[in-house]
Design a protein around this motif. Structure first.
Motif, short mmCIF file in Angstrom:
data_model
loop_
_atom_site.label_atom_id
_atom_site.label_comp_id
_atom_site.label_asym_id
_atom_site.label_seq_id
_atom_site.Cartn_x
_atom_site.Cartn_y
_atom_site.Cartn_z
N ASP A 123 0.84 -1.20 0.00
CA ASP A 123 0.00 0.00 0.00
C ASP A 123 0.87 1.24 0.00
N ILE A 124 0.31 2.35 -0.44
CA ILE A 124 1.04 3.61 -0.43
C ILE A 124 1.16 4.14 1.00
N CYS A 125 2.23 4.86 1.29
CA CYS A 125 2.44 5.50 2.58
C CYS A 125 1.33 6.52 2.85
N LYS A 126 0.75 6.49 4.04
CA LYS A 126 -0.33 7.41 4.37
C LYS A 126 0.16 8.86 4.43
N ASN A 127 1.41 9.07 4.84
CA ASN A 127 1.94 10.44 4.85
C ASN A 127 2.00 11.01 3.44
N CYS A 128 2.39 10.16 2.47
CA CYS A 128 2.40 10.61 1.07
C CYS A 128 0.98 10.96 0.61
N LEU A 129 0.06 10.07 0.89
CA LEU A 129 -1.30 10.18 0.34
C LEU A 129 -2.11 11.26 1.03
N TRP A 130 -2.06 11.31 2.35
CA TRP A 130 -2.97 12.17 3.09
C TRP A 130 -2.36 13.51 3.46
N GLN A 131 -1.10 13.54 3.88
CA GLN A 131 -0.50 14.80 4.33
C GLN A 131 0.13 15.58 3.18
N GLU A 132 0.89 14.91 2.33
CA GLU A 132 1.58 15.63 1.26
C GLU A 132 0.68 15.91 0.06
N LEU A 133 -0.12 14.92 -0.34
CA LEU A 133 -0.96 15.07 -1.52
C LEU A 133 -2.38 15.50 -1.20
N ASN A 134 -2.76 15.47 0.08
CA ASN A 134 -4.11 15.86 0.50
C ASN A 134 -5.20 15.08 -0.25
N LEU A 135 -5.01 13.77 -0.36
CA LEU A 135 -5.96 12.95 -1.11
C LEU A 135 -6.70 11.96 -0.21
N LYS A 136 -6.89 12.31 1.07
CA LYS A 136 -7.54 11.40 2.00
C LYS A 136 -8.96 11.06 1.57
N ASP A 137 -9.67 12.04 1.00
CA ASP A 137 -11.05 11.82 0.59
C ASP A 137 -11.16 11.29 -0.83
N VAL A 138 -10.01 11.09 -1.48
CA VAL A 138 -10.04 10.66 -2.87
C VAL A 138 -9.67 9.18 -3.01
N TYR A 139 -8.59 8.76 -2.34
CA TYR A 139 -8.12 7.38 -2.45
C TYR A 139 -7.88 6.78 -1.07
N THR A 140 -7.99 5.47 -1.00
CA THR A 140 -7.56 4.74 0.19
C THR A 140 -6.15 4.20 -0.08
N PRO A 141 -5.37 3.95 0.98
CA PRO A 141 -3.98 3.52 0.76
C PRO A 141 -3.86 2.25 -0.09
N ASP A 142 -4.83 1.36 0.00
CA ASP A 142 -4.73 0.11 -0.75
C ASP A 142 -5.32 0.21 -2.16
N ALA A 143 -5.74 1.40 -2.55
CA ALA A 143 -6.36 1.56 -3.87
C ALA A 143 -5.84 2.81 -4.58
N PHE A 144 -4.53 3.04 -4.46
CA PHE A 144 -3.94 4.19 -5.14
C PHE A 144 -3.50 3.77 -6.53
N PRO A 145 -3.97 4.44 -7.60
CA PRO A 145 -3.68 3.99 -8.97
C PRO A 145 -2.31 4.48 -9.45
N LEU A 146 -1.31 3.63 -9.36
CA LEU A 146 0.04 4.02 -9.76
C LEU A 146 0.11 4.38 -11.25
N ASP A 147 -0.65 3.69 -12.08
CA ASP A 147 -0.67 4.04 -13.50
C ASP A 147 -1.06 5.50 -13.68
N ASP A 148 -2.12 5.91 -13.00
CA ASP A 148 -2.60 7.28 -13.13
C ASP A 148 -1.64 8.28 -12.47
N TRP A 149 -0.95 7.83 -11.43
CA TRP A 149 0.05 8.69 -10.79
C TRP A 149 1.15 9.03 -11.78
N PHE A 150 1.71 8.02 -12.44
CA PHE A 150 2.76 8.28 -13.41
C PHE A 150 2.23 9.07 -14.60
N ASN A 151 0.99 8.85 -14.98
CA ASN A 151 0.39 9.67 -16.03
C ASN A 151 0.39 11.14 -15.66
#
Length: 269
Positions: A123-151
């Protein structure tokens, strides 16, 4: 003609010419980055101005391969966890990779009995997802789309992104030449998130995932200005009303069919 063995001033020269420096990566290393990854040192990974992670000019994710006990998380930006690991002298444990399937090669350094698959899902690091990217309401740590991230962060990455998730994108291979930066989709996502998924003109709230494509990041001073203060979150209706814009914007007709009456009422207020 005999060429010099190195070019110590090449990086500086390219910067002055406005040309990004792209270090050479041999074919074998390229395969390792896409597959099992490469162990790196503290100075090998560079942090881009937007916080994303780079290895020799390639956008990458980081994770720890040699583990004990619980599974590690992977990192997509320079979060507080990575900063703490650098300060503690433990950064050399990390591996860089460009895998996008969420599966990572691990070496277990304990005596616990486990199945032995080729890779393990992380899973993605919660600090990356929630604190740095502010995506707590968008993605859960186990469902972060890496394909779309690199896009979103890498203009050379294929396939092109889905409009409904990250907003429209133009690249040299998918459309006409644009002044939009390579990480425009990420910048747009952050702008709309800062606005709380609410149009800053009429106030319409577009929070549901099926609605977010109707909220755009509008440039106040042109597409070459991409700082937060240069952007404004606008619904597609209000975006079309801006100077130089029109109803040919993506999703305009669908927005009007679904929310046209509500939008018109909000505009009267």
């Amino acid at each position: 003609m005999k060429l010099p063995k190195d070019f110590p001033n090449l990086d500086d020269l390219l910067k002055r010419l406005g040309v990004p420096f792209q270090p050479f990566i041999d074919t074998e290393k390229e395969k390792l980055i896409i597959g099992p990854g490469i162990t790196v040192g503290p100075d090998d990974v560079k942090v881009a101005p937007n916080g994303t992670l780079e290895y020799q000019g390639r956008k990458v994710v980081l994770y720890i391969r040699d583990v004990r006990g619980r599974l590690p998380k992977y990192h997509v930006v320079d979060c507080q966890t990575l900063k703490d690991m650098r300060d503690a002298g433990k950064y050399k444990r990390y591996v860089v990779t460009r895998r996008t399937d969420g599966e990572f090669l691990l070496n277990f350094a304990d005596n616990l009995r486990r199945d032995n698959p080729d890779t393990y899902r992380l899973d993605i690091c919660k600090n990356c997802l929630w604190q740095e990217l502010n995506l707590k309401d968008v993605y859960t740590p186990d469902a972060f789309p890496l394909d779309d991230w690199f896009n979103a962060i890498d203009g050379s990455y294929e396939p092109p992104p889905r409009d409904g998730l990250l907003g429209p994108k133009t690249t040299p291979t998918t459309g006409t030449v644009s002044n939009y930066p390579p990480d425009w989709n990420l910048i747009s996502l952050q702008c709309r998130k800062r606005a709380g998924w609410k149009c800053e003109e009429c106030g319409i709230f577009l929070n549901l995932k099926t609605e977010r494509k109707f909220l755009h990041a509008h440039h106040l001073r042109g597409t070459s200005h991409n700082r937060p203060e240069d952007l404004k979150a606008l619904c597609v209706g209000c975006h079309a009303e801006q100077p130089g814009h029109n109803t040919n914007l993506p999703n305009y007709q669908e927005f009007m069919d679904k929310y046209g009456d509500i939008w018109k009422e909000l505009r009267k207020q």
